[in-house]
Scaffold this motif. Structure first.
Motif, mmCIF file in Angstrom:
data_model
loop_
_atom_site.group_PDB
_atom_site.id
_atom_site.type_symbol
_atom_site.label_atom_id
_atom_site.label_comp_id
_atom_site.label_asym_id
_atom_site.label_seq_id
_atom_site.Cartn_x
_atom_site.Cartn_y
_atom_site.Cartn_z
ATOM 1 N N UNK A 1 -4.798 3.289 9.462
ATOM 2 C CA UNK A 1 -3.534 3.983 9.217
ATOM 3 C C UNK A 1 -2.374 3.002 9.122
ATOM 4 N N UNK A 2 -1.365 3.377 8.358
ATOM 5 C CA UNK A 2 -0.145 2.577 8.228
ATOM 6 C C UNK A 2 1.031 3.454 8.646
ATOM 7 N N UNK A 3 1.720 3.035 9.690
ATOM 8 C CA UNK A 3 2.861 3.786 10.200
ATOM 9 C C UNK A 3 4.160 3.124 9.757
ATOM 10 N N UNK A 4 5.160 3.929 9.461
ATOM 11 C CA UNK A 4 6.472 3.387 9.114
ATOM 12 C C UNK A 4 7.053 2.663 10.322
ATOM 13 N N UNK A 5 7.672 1.524 10.077
ATOM 14 C CA UNK A 5 8.300 0.781 11.156
ATOM 15 C C UNK A 5 9.415 1.621 11.776
ATOM 16 N N UNK A 6 9.586 1.498 13.081
ATOM 17 C CA UNK A 6 10.566 2.323 13.777
ATOM 18 C C UNK A 6 11.036 1.564 15.013
ATOM 19 N N UNK A 7 12.338 1.385 15.175
ATOM 20 C CA UNK A 7 12.868 0.717 16.354
ATOM 21 C C UNK A 7 12.818 1.613 17.590
ATOM 22 N N UNK A 8 12.586 2.911 17.379
ATOM 23 C CA UNK A 8 12.387 3.837 18.489
ATOM 24 C C UNK A 8 10.894 3.808 18.832
ATOM 25 N N UNK B 1 -4.504 -0.482 13.582
ATOM 26 C CA UNK B 1 -3.544 0.132 12.667
ATOM 27 C C UNK B 1 -2.479 -0.878 12.264
ATOM 28 N N UNK B 2 -1.816 -0.570 11.161
ATOM 29 C CA UNK B 2 -0.728 -1.390 10.645
ATOM 30 C C UNK B 2 0.604 -0.670 10.815
ATOM 31 N N UNK B 3 1.657 -1.441 11.044
ATOM 32 C CA UNK B 3 3.018 -0.933 10.980
ATOM 33 C C UNK B 3 3.641 -1.569 9.738
ATOM 34 N N UNK B 4 4.152 -0.748 8.860
ATOM 35 C CA UNK B 4 4.591 -1.232 7.549
ATOM 36 C C UNK B 4 5.678 -2.314 7.664
ATOM 37 N N UNK B 5 5.430 -3.432 6.983
ATOM 38 C CA UNK B 5 6.358 -4.540 6.991
ATOM 39 C C UNK B 5 6.464 -5.240 8.333
ATOM 40 N N UNK B 6 5.517 -4.991 9.201
ATOM 41 C CA UNK B 6 5.618 -5.454 10.588
ATOM 42 C C UNK B 6 4.377 -6.212 11.032
ATOM 43 N N UNK B 7 3.254 -5.533 11.165
ATOM 44 C CA UNK B 7 2.062 -6.252 11.606
ATOM 45 C C UNK B 7 0.916 -5.344 11.988
ATOM 46 N N UNK B 8 -0.055 -5.944 12.674
ATOM 47 C CA UNK B 8 -1.332 -5.303 13.006
ATOM 48 C C UNK B 8 -1.474 -5.110 14.508
ATOM 49 N N UNK C 1 3.649 9.034 17.223
ATOM 50 C CA UNK C 1 2.951 9.181 15.942
ATOM 51 C C UNK C 1 1.581 8.500 15.989
ATOM 52 N N UNK C 2 1.535 7.332 16.626
ATOM 53 C CA UNK C 2 0.251 6.634 16.773
ATOM 54 C C UNK C 2 -0.711 7.491 17.585
ATOM 55 N N UNK D 1 0.845 -1.197 0.000
ATOM 56 C CA UNK D 1 0.000 0.000 0.000
ATOM 57 C C UNK D 1 0.880 1.247 0.000
ATOM 58 N N UNK D 2 0.839 2.049 -1.069
ATOM 59 C CA UNK D 2 1.765 3.184 -1.192
ATOM 60 C C UNK D 2 1.410 4.372 -0.315
ATOM 61 N N UNK D 3 0.155 4.468 0.112
ATOM 62 C CA UNK D 3 -0.275 5.602 0.928
ATOM 63 C C UNK D 3 -0.073 5.292 2.413
ATOM 64 N N UNK D 4 -0.392 6.266 3.258
ATOM 65 C CA UNK D 4 -0.217 6.082 4.700
ATOM 66 C C UNK D 4 -1.466 5.521 5.366
#
Length: 206
Positions: free
Chosen positions: A138-145, A166-173, A152-153, A109-112
């Motif tokens: 919403x889809x949030x960019x994955x972040x180790x911080x 919500x989804x975290x991109x490349x991560x999960x729900x 942001x959430x 999904x290219x959008x947020x």
């Protein structure tokens, strides 16, 4: 408190076995929680196989994500759970899964955000009474911080009080509900809808 803790611990263990069995929480991925009191939550201990949880694999934390049990380490993503309990008093359980559908769809999904509309199963989500509405995920960019990600959430939650997950991109729900059964229902609904979205894109070639 002891009886309540035992009940909630059993619910977390049972959720882990169910979600692992469906392939939505492979190996040591994912984390689950339940509200223990107004200012405490029970969460899965870091690094445990979710299909093999025991009573000792759950710990209590405060709503700042601090372990209340010496020697037990909470998940790195604890803040993403406790912020939800602090956000709304009616949230009683939070589930985070790592399914193939959620992971792939969040990357494609290219959008947020992902827009779900005109699906009958949308009515499985709390507060949704018709297929004619829209469910914005919403889809949030994955972040180790995690603190930065939680911030942001929270910005999204503050402006979208009807958010159901919500989804975290490349991560999960992430999703939640008043009780564990509600959170599990929403996981199932999300997974069905994610699979529908992926198959639709495949048929349409996009």
């Amino acid at each position: 408190m002891t009886d309540q803790r035992e009940l909630l611990t059993r619910q977390i263990i049972d959720a882990g076995r169910f979600l692992y069995g469906r392939g939505w929480s492979p190996a040591t991925s994912s984390n689950y929680s339940a509200r223990l009191s107004a200012d405490q939550a029970l969460l899965t201990v870091s690094g445990k196989h979710k299909g093999q949880l025991t009573d000792n694999d759950v710990l209590a934390t405060d709503l700042s994500g601090n372990s209340l049990e010496p020697g037990k380490k909470p998940s790195a993503e604890t803040l993403l759970h406790t912020q939800l309990y602090a956000w709304r008093a009616d949230i009683g359980a939070v589930l985070h899964t790592h399914s193939v559908n959620a992971t792939v769809l969040s990357r494609l999904t290219p959008t947020d955000h992902l827009l779900l509309e005109d699906y009958e199963l949308q009515k499985a989500f709390s507060g949704v009474t018709s297929h004619e509405g829209q469910v914005l995920v919403p889809i949030f960019a994955n972040d180790q911080d995690i603190a930065r990600l939680a911030g942001k959430v929270q910005q999204w939650l503050d402006t979208h009080p009807d958010c159901v997950g919500y989804l975290i991109r490349g991560h999960g729900l992430y999703t939640w509900g008043p009780q564990m059964s509600d959170a599990l229902r929403q996981i199932e609904a999300f997974e069905f809808l994610f699979e529908c979205e992926l198959k639709t894109r495949q048929v349409l070639g996009r």
